[in-house]
Design a protein around this motif. Structure first.
Motif, PDB file in Angstrom:
ATOM      1  N   ASN A   3       5.429  10.408  15.697  1.00 12.48           N
ATOM      2  CA  ASN A   3       4.549  10.791  16.871  1.00 12.48           C
ATOM      3  C   ASN A   3       3.163  11.060  16.179  1.00 12.48           C
ATOM      4  N   LYS A   4       3.130  11.736  15.097  1.00  9.77           N
ATOM      5  CA  LYS A   4       1.977  12.311  14.324  1.00  9.77           C
ATOM      6  C   LYS A   4       0.992  10.881  14.127  1.00  9.77           C
ATOM      7  N   VAL A   5       1.805   9.638  13.815  1.00 10.80           N
ATOM      8  CA  VAL A   5       1.231   8.637  12.930  1.00 10.80           C
ATOM      9  C   VAL A   5       0.638   7.917  14.547  1.00 10.80           C
ATOM     10  N   ILE A  25      -8.180  11.158  12.747  1.00  8.60           N
ATOM     11  CA  ILE A  25      -7.155  10.086  12.178  1.00  8.60           C
ATOM     12  C   ILE A  25      -6.641  10.607  10.873  1.00  8.60           C
ATOM     13  N   GLY A  26      -7.286  11.049  10.055  1.00  3.87           N
ATOM     14  CA  GLY A  26      -6.817  11.414   8.571  1.00  3.87           C
ATOM     15  C   GLY A  26      -6.241  12.764   8.822  1.00  3.87           C
ATOM     16  N   MET A  72       1.003  -1.139  -0.073  1.00  4.47           N
ATOM     17  CA  MET A  72      -0.066  -0.168  -0.013  1.00  4.47           C
ATOM     18  C   MET A  72       1.012   1.365  -0.277  1.00  4.47           C
ATOM     19  N   LYS A  73       0.693   2.162  -0.953  1.00  4.23           N
ATOM     20  CA  LYS A  73       1.327   3.495  -0.827  1.00  4.23           C
ATOM     21  C   LYS A  73       0.603   4.502   0.284  1.00  4.23           C
ATOM     22  N   GLN A  74       1.756   5.328   0.630  1.00  2.17           N
ATOM     23  CA  GLN A  74       1.072   6.123   1.786  1.00  2.17           C
ATOM     24  C   GLN A  74       0.109   6.935   1.317  1.00  2.17           C
ATOM     25  N   ASN A  75      -0.086   7.263  -0.072  1.00  4.08           N
ATOM     26  CA  ASN A  75      -1.133   8.247  -0.560  1.00  4.08           C
ATOM     27  C   ASN A  75      -2.396   7.360  -0.530  1.00  4.08           C
ATOM     28  N   ASP A  76      -2.471   6.168  -0.656  1.00  7.50           N
ATOM     29  CA  ASP A  76      -3.670   5.333  -0.577  1.00  7.50           C
ATOM     30  C   ASP A  76      -3.991   5.315   1.283  1.00  7.50           C
ATOM     31  N   LEU A  77      -3.026   5.356   1.825  1.00  5.80           N
ATOM     32  CA  LEU A  77      -3.711   5.667   3.336  1.00  5.80           C
ATOM     33  C   LEU A  77      -4.260   6.986   3.458  1.00  5.80           C
ATOM     34  N   LEU A  78      -3.767   7.946   3.006  1.00  4.93           N
ATOM     35  CA  LEU A  78      -4.274   9.331   2.923  1.00  4.93           C
ATOM     36  C   LEU A  78      -5.573   9.407   2.514  1.00  4.93           C
ATOM     37  N   LEU A  79      -5.970   9.005   1.629  1.00  5.76           N
ATOM     38  CA  LEU A  79      -7.363   8.467   0.923  1.00  5.76           C
ATOM     39  C   LEU A  79      -8.209   7.919   1.838  1.00  5.76           C
ATOM     40  N   ARG A  80      -7.761   6.736   2.304  1.00 11.02           N
ATOM     41  CA  ARG A  80      -8.465   5.718   3.258  1.00 11.02           C
ATOM     42  C   ARG A  80      -8.879   6.555   4.483  1.00 11.02           C
ATOM     43  N   THR A  81      -7.918   7.146   4.961  1.00  9.62           N
ATOM     44  CA  THR A  81      -8.225   8.057   6.322  1.00  9.62           C
ATOM     45  C   THR A  81      -9.327   9.029   6.204  1.00  9.62           C
ATOM     46  N   ASN A 103      -4.364  13.860  11.309  1.00 11.57           N
ATOM     47  CA  ASN A 103      -3.093  13.710  11.955  1.00 11.57           C
ATOM     48  C   ASN A 103      -2.146  12.860  10.996  1.00 11.57           C
ATOM     49  N   TYR A 104      -2.644  11.905  10.379  1.00 10.13           N
ATOM     50  CA  TYR A 104      -1.813  11.055   9.211  1.00 10.13           C
ATOM     51  C   TYR A 104      -1.516  12.189   8.076  1.00 10.13           C
ATOM     52  N   GLU A 105      -2.500  13.074   7.551  1.00 11.63           N
ATOM     53  CA  GLU A 105      -2.161  14.102   6.780  1.00 11.63           C
ATOM     54  C   GLU A 105      -0.921  14.946   7.458  1.00 11.63           C
ATOM     55  N   GLU A 106      -1.051  15.304   8.679  1.00 12.16           N
ATOM     56  CA  GLU A 106       0.038  16.127   9.116  1.00 12.16           C
ATOM     57  C   GLU A 106       1.493  15.494   9.172  1.00 12.16           C
ATOM     58  N   SER A 107       1.299  14.214   9.413  1.00  7.90           N
ATOM     59  CA  SER A 107       2.518  13.391   9.628  1.00  7.90           C
ATOM     60  C   SER A 107       3.381  13.240   8.299  1.00  7.90           C
TER      61      SER A 107
END
Length: 115
Positions: A62-64, A44-45, A1-10, A47-51
């Motif tokens: 820390n942000k994750v 969730i999203g 999974m790419k990090q961008n996928d996780l940005l979208l999922r969150t 903070n992950y975006e900020e990370s």
């Protein structure tokens, strides 16, 4: 999974939770859950975006970790709803499943990020 996928999922998880919360009754219990779940699910999203702009690996981690705590809280409130009202719609089941998956993914990122 790419990090961008996780940005979208969150992001999608937060939006989908907010849409689901619109359907809750207007009683005092539901108001409490609406507020708490709405905050944690969208956090969730956020903070992950900020990370993604972390100034160091430690800042990223820390942000994750914060996103993980919020995912755990969102999962908690979804489980409360499940016990209170026995939600069994596909929409609800998908939110519960996604909250578990997000918890696992974020925990893996935290555990695999060396400082």
């Amino acid at each position: 999974m790419k990090q961008n996928d996780l940005l979208l999922r969150t992001f999608d998880f937060g939006v989908n939770c907010l849409k689901f919360l619109r359907k809750l009754p207007n009683d005092s219990e539901s108001k409490l859950i609406r507020f708490q779940l709405g905050k944690s699910a969208t956090s969730i999203g956020a903070n992950y975006e900020e990370s993604q702009a972390g100034s160091s690996k430690a800042d990223f981690r820390n942000k994750v970790k914060i996103a993980l705590r919020e995912a755990r809280e969102a999962n908690f409130w979804l489980r409360i709803l499940e016990k209170l009202d026995a939600y069994d719609s596909e929409e609800f089941k998908n939110l519960l499943k996604e909250s578990n998956e997000l918890k696992n993914i974020l925990a893996t990122i935290v555990n695999n990020t060396k400082i």
